[in-house]
Design a protein around this motif. Structure first.
Motif, PDB file in Angstrom:
ATOM      1  N   GLU A 146       0.827  -1.209   0.000  1.00 52.48           N
ATOM      2  CA  GLU A 146       0.000   0.000   0.000  1.00 52.48           C
ATOM      3  C   GLU A 146       0.865   1.264   0.000  1.00 52.48           C
ATOM      4  O   GLU A 146       0.511   2.278  -0.620  1.00 52.48           O
ATOM      5  CB  GLU A 146      -0.922   0.004   1.226  1.00 52.48           C
ATOM      6  CG  GLU A 146      -1.995  -1.063   1.178  1.00 52.48           C
ATOM      7  CD  GLU A 146      -2.853  -0.963  -0.070  1.00 52.48           C
ATOM      8  OE1 GLU A 146      -3.393   0.131  -0.338  1.00 52.48           O
ATOM      9  OE2 GLU A 146      -2.972  -1.963  -0.807  1.00 52.48           O
ATOM     10  N   HIS A 147       2.020   1.191   0.673  1.00 49.03           N
ATOM     11  CA  HIS A 147       2.965   2.309   0.651  1.00 49.03           C
ATOM     12  C   HIS A 147       3.462   2.562  -0.769  1.00 49.03           C
ATOM     13  O   HIS A 147       3.567   3.722  -1.213  1.00 49.03           O
ATOM     14  CB  HIS A 147       4.135   1.997   1.587  1.00 49.03           C
ATOM     15  CG  HIS A 147       5.336   2.871   1.383  1.00 49.03           C
ATOM     16  ND1 HIS A 147       5.353   4.225   1.693  1.00 49.03           N
ATOM     17  CD2 HIS A 147       6.567   2.583   0.870  1.00 49.03           C
ATOM     18  CE1 HIS A 147       6.539   4.725   1.396  1.00 49.03           C
ATOM     19  NE2 HIS A 147       7.300   3.757   0.897  1.00 49.03           N
TER      20      HIS A 147
ATOM     21  N   TRP B  15       2.321   3.285  -8.093  1.00 48.15           N
ATOM     22  CA  TRP B  15       1.093   2.645  -8.601  1.00 48.15           C
ATOM     23  C   TRP B  15       1.307   2.078  -9.999  1.00 48.15           C
ATOM     24  O   TRP B  15       0.812   0.990 -10.330  1.00 48.15           O
ATOM     25  CB  TRP B  15      -0.056   3.656  -8.607  1.00 48.15           C
ATOM     26  CG  TRP B  15       0.161   4.797  -9.567  1.00 48.15           C
ATOM     27  CD1 TRP B  15       0.802   5.977  -9.323  1.00 48.15           C
ATOM     28  CD2 TRP B  15      -0.228   4.825 -10.951  1.00 48.15           C
ATOM     29  NE1 TRP B  15       0.826   6.751 -10.455  1.00 48.15           N
ATOM     30  CE2 TRP B  15       0.205   6.074 -11.476  1.00 48.15           C
ATOM     31  CE3 TRP B  15      -0.894   3.945 -11.790  1.00 48.15           C
ATOM     32  CZ2 TRP B  15      -0.013   6.442 -12.793  1.00 48.15           C
ATOM     33  CZ3 TRP B  15      -1.115   4.297 -13.112  1.00 48.15           C
ATOM     34  CH2 TRP B  15      -0.678   5.537 -13.608  1.00 48.15           C
TER      35      TRP B  15
ATOM     36  N   MET C 293       1.877   1.857  -3.493  1.00 50.73           N
ATOM     37  CA  MET C 293       0.756   2.380  -4.283  1.00 50.73           C
ATOM     38  C   MET C 293       0.449   3.844  -3.984  1.00 50.73           C
ATOM     39  O   MET C 293       0.093   4.609  -4.876  1.00 50.73           O
ATOM     40  CB  MET C 293      -0.498   1.540  -4.002  1.00 50.73           C
ATOM     41  CG  MET C 293      -0.426   0.110  -4.500  1.00 50.73           C
ATOM     42  SD  MET C 293      -0.493   0.002  -6.286  1.00 50.73           S
ATOM     43  CE  MET C 293      -2.144   0.553  -6.609  1.00 50.73           C
ATOM     44  N   ARG C 294       0.620   4.266  -2.730  1.00 45.16           N
ATOM     45  CA  ARG C 294       0.149   5.583  -2.316  1.00 45.16           C
ATOM     46  C   ARG C 294       1.263   6.627  -2.176  1.00 45.16           C
ATOM     47  O   ARG C 294       1.048   7.811  -2.462  1.00 45.16           O
ATOM     48  CB  ARG C 294      -0.590   5.466  -0.969  1.00 45.16           C
ATOM     49  CG  ARG C 294      -1.803   4.563  -1.015  1.00 45.16           C
ATOM     50  CD  ARG C 294      -2.326   4.279   0.389  1.00 45.16           C
ATOM     51  NE  ARG C 294      -3.376   3.269   0.391  1.00 45.16           N
ATOM     52  CZ  ARG C 294      -4.671   3.520   0.301  1.00 45.16           C
ATOM     53  NH1 ARG C 294      -5.073   4.769   0.204  1.00 45.16           N
ATOM     54  NH2 ARG C 294      -5.559   2.547   0.317  1.00 45.16           N
ATOM     55  N   ASP C 295       2.444   6.199  -1.729  1.00 52.01           N
ATOM     56  CA  ASP C 295       3.471   7.166  -1.337  1.00 52.01           C
ATOM     57  C   ASP C 295       4.674   7.231  -2.270  1.00 52.01           C
ATOM     58  O   ASP C 295       5.345   8.267  -2.328  1.00 52.01           O
ATOM     59  CB  ASP C 295       3.970   6.844   0.084  1.00 52.01           C
ATOM     60  CG  ASP C 295       2.848   6.842   1.104  1.00 52.01           C
ATOM     61  OD1 ASP C 295       1.911   7.649   0.930  1.00 52.01           O
ATOM     62  OD2 ASP C 295       2.902   6.037   2.051  1.00 52.01           O
TER      63      ASP C 295
END
Length: 391
Positions: free
Chosen positions: A69-70, A79, A72-74
């Protein structure tokens, strides 16, 4: 001219020239032969994106899901890297499956190209292992339970089964040791696939490519560059457009939504399914009520593919001139699609029965190959004799 000759005397440039530029290629290859180079592009993309993803991924059961998730988001462009890698696996299998079925249709496994086919089967097996352990790394619900179910199959092997499962898990359950082992192997195996691909290409170039007619085309060849480079370029552009649709408009359509739920050993998903490219083999596994029989059936799938060049008895390669085999080939292709559909259905009637029938049909193809070749050879001999008598 002399400058060009001196450049070609350099070992590396000479190899590139002999295998990618001046490589003699049959003049009648169709676009179906472009899937080989596409598979190479997919492999390079998977390795490149995988290396960059590994810089931000944390192989620990408490942090793996959060690290994805890191990414994908940060992470800047994370992504895109993640979607390219996840969907790239599907694209890789699509390309390779087309490549295999092209080989089946045109008889590319026939002598003298047995080694080319056998190395290709080894590459397919390595791809499946690599993709499976890669699917575990996000550590979502489907990752965890898929790993639990599939690795547990090894326990069906007599005597050494439980030892193998313990070794795969690194303990007595799917846990942190399992994730670390899978992460290490997932990083290593693509480079082994790349090495096997080089062997595959070297074996192919020893006797040259097969062609749609399935005949010896040694007197009718043209340089790979610029003729087939340009032709392959069309396929590369079309593939890039197809790939981009999934990356930018439907990045999760080929995955399972449960894998966006963190892994929970205390909550079993209602329906455990692998990625779509495993579904035909998974359907064959489920169609056998005995666990050991199911594992043996999976092994027999790859043994059948591996043995195909050696059980083939036909004088003719291409199915364009084998009307009976052409029909049998399309039955096999349809059967594989049915197996893929069955693999994502629940284990209940009538799906169990349909899967069992489709499994029998799949193996029946390989059982009929040697007898079909003998029959076709007799028909060819009979037609030749009749033609000679008429003449």
């Amino acid at each position: 001219m002399s400058r060009r000759l001196s450049i070609l005397k350099q070992p590396i440039l000479s190899v590139v020239n002999d295998h990618l530029i001046d490589y003699p290629t049959p003049s009648n290859l169709s676009y179906w032969w472009s899937f080989g180079s596409l598979a190479g592009i997919c492999l390079v993309l998977q390795i490149a994106t995988g290396v960059f993803l590994a810089m931000h991924y944390t192989p620990h059961v408490d942090l793996a899901f959060l690290s994805v998730e890191h990414i994908m988001r940060d992470v800047t462009g994370g992504w895109l890297l993640r979607y390219m890698h996840a969907n790239g696996a599907s694209m890789f299998f699509i390309v390779v499956y087309f490549h295999i079925f092209r080989g089946l249709y045109y008889g590319s496994y026939a002598s003298p190209r047995e080694l080319v086919w056998c190395v290709g089967v080894v590459i397919l097996l390595l791809m499946i292992i690599t993709a499976f352990i890669g699917y575990v790394l996000p550590w979502g619900q489907m990752s965890f339970w898929g790993a639990t179910v599939i690795t547990s199959l090894a326990s069906a092997i007599p005597v050494v089964g439980d030892t193998i499962v313990t070794w795969l898990w690194g303990g007595f359950s799917v846990d942190n040791a399992t994730l670390n082992r899978f992460y290490s192997l997932h990083y290593l195996l693509p480079f082994i696939i790349a090495a096997a691909s080089i062997v595959h290409i070297a074996a192919l170039h020893q006797y040259g490519s097969n062609n749609p007619l399935g005949v010896n085309s040694s007197v009718d060849k043209i340089p790979f560059y610029p003729y087939y480079y340009t032709k392959d370029l069309v396929g590369w552009v079309a593939f890039a457009l197809f790939f981009s649709i999934f990356i930018f408009y439907a990045p999760n359509v080929l995955g399972h939504p449960d894998n966006y739920i963190p892994a929970n050993p205390m909550s079993t998903p209602a329906h455990i399914v692998p990625e779509w490219y495993f579904l035909p083999v998974y359907a064959i596994l489920r169609s056998i009520p005995n666990k050991l029989g199911g594992v043996a059936a999976i092994a027999f799938v790859f043994l059948s593919l591996f043995a195909l060049p050696f059980i083939n008895t036909s004088y003719v390669r291409s199915s364009n001139f084998r009307p009976i085999h052409k029909k049998l080939f399309w039955v096999l292709a349809a059967d594989c699609l049915i197996l893929g559909w069955i693999g994502c259905q629940p284990v209940e009637p009538p799906y169990v029965l349909i899967g069992q029938i489709a499994t029998v049909v799949f193996f029946l193809y390989f059982a009929l190959v040697p007898f079909l070749g003998i029959l076709e050879n007799r028909l060819i001999t009979h037609q030749a004799t009749s033609s000679a008598q008429v003449a």
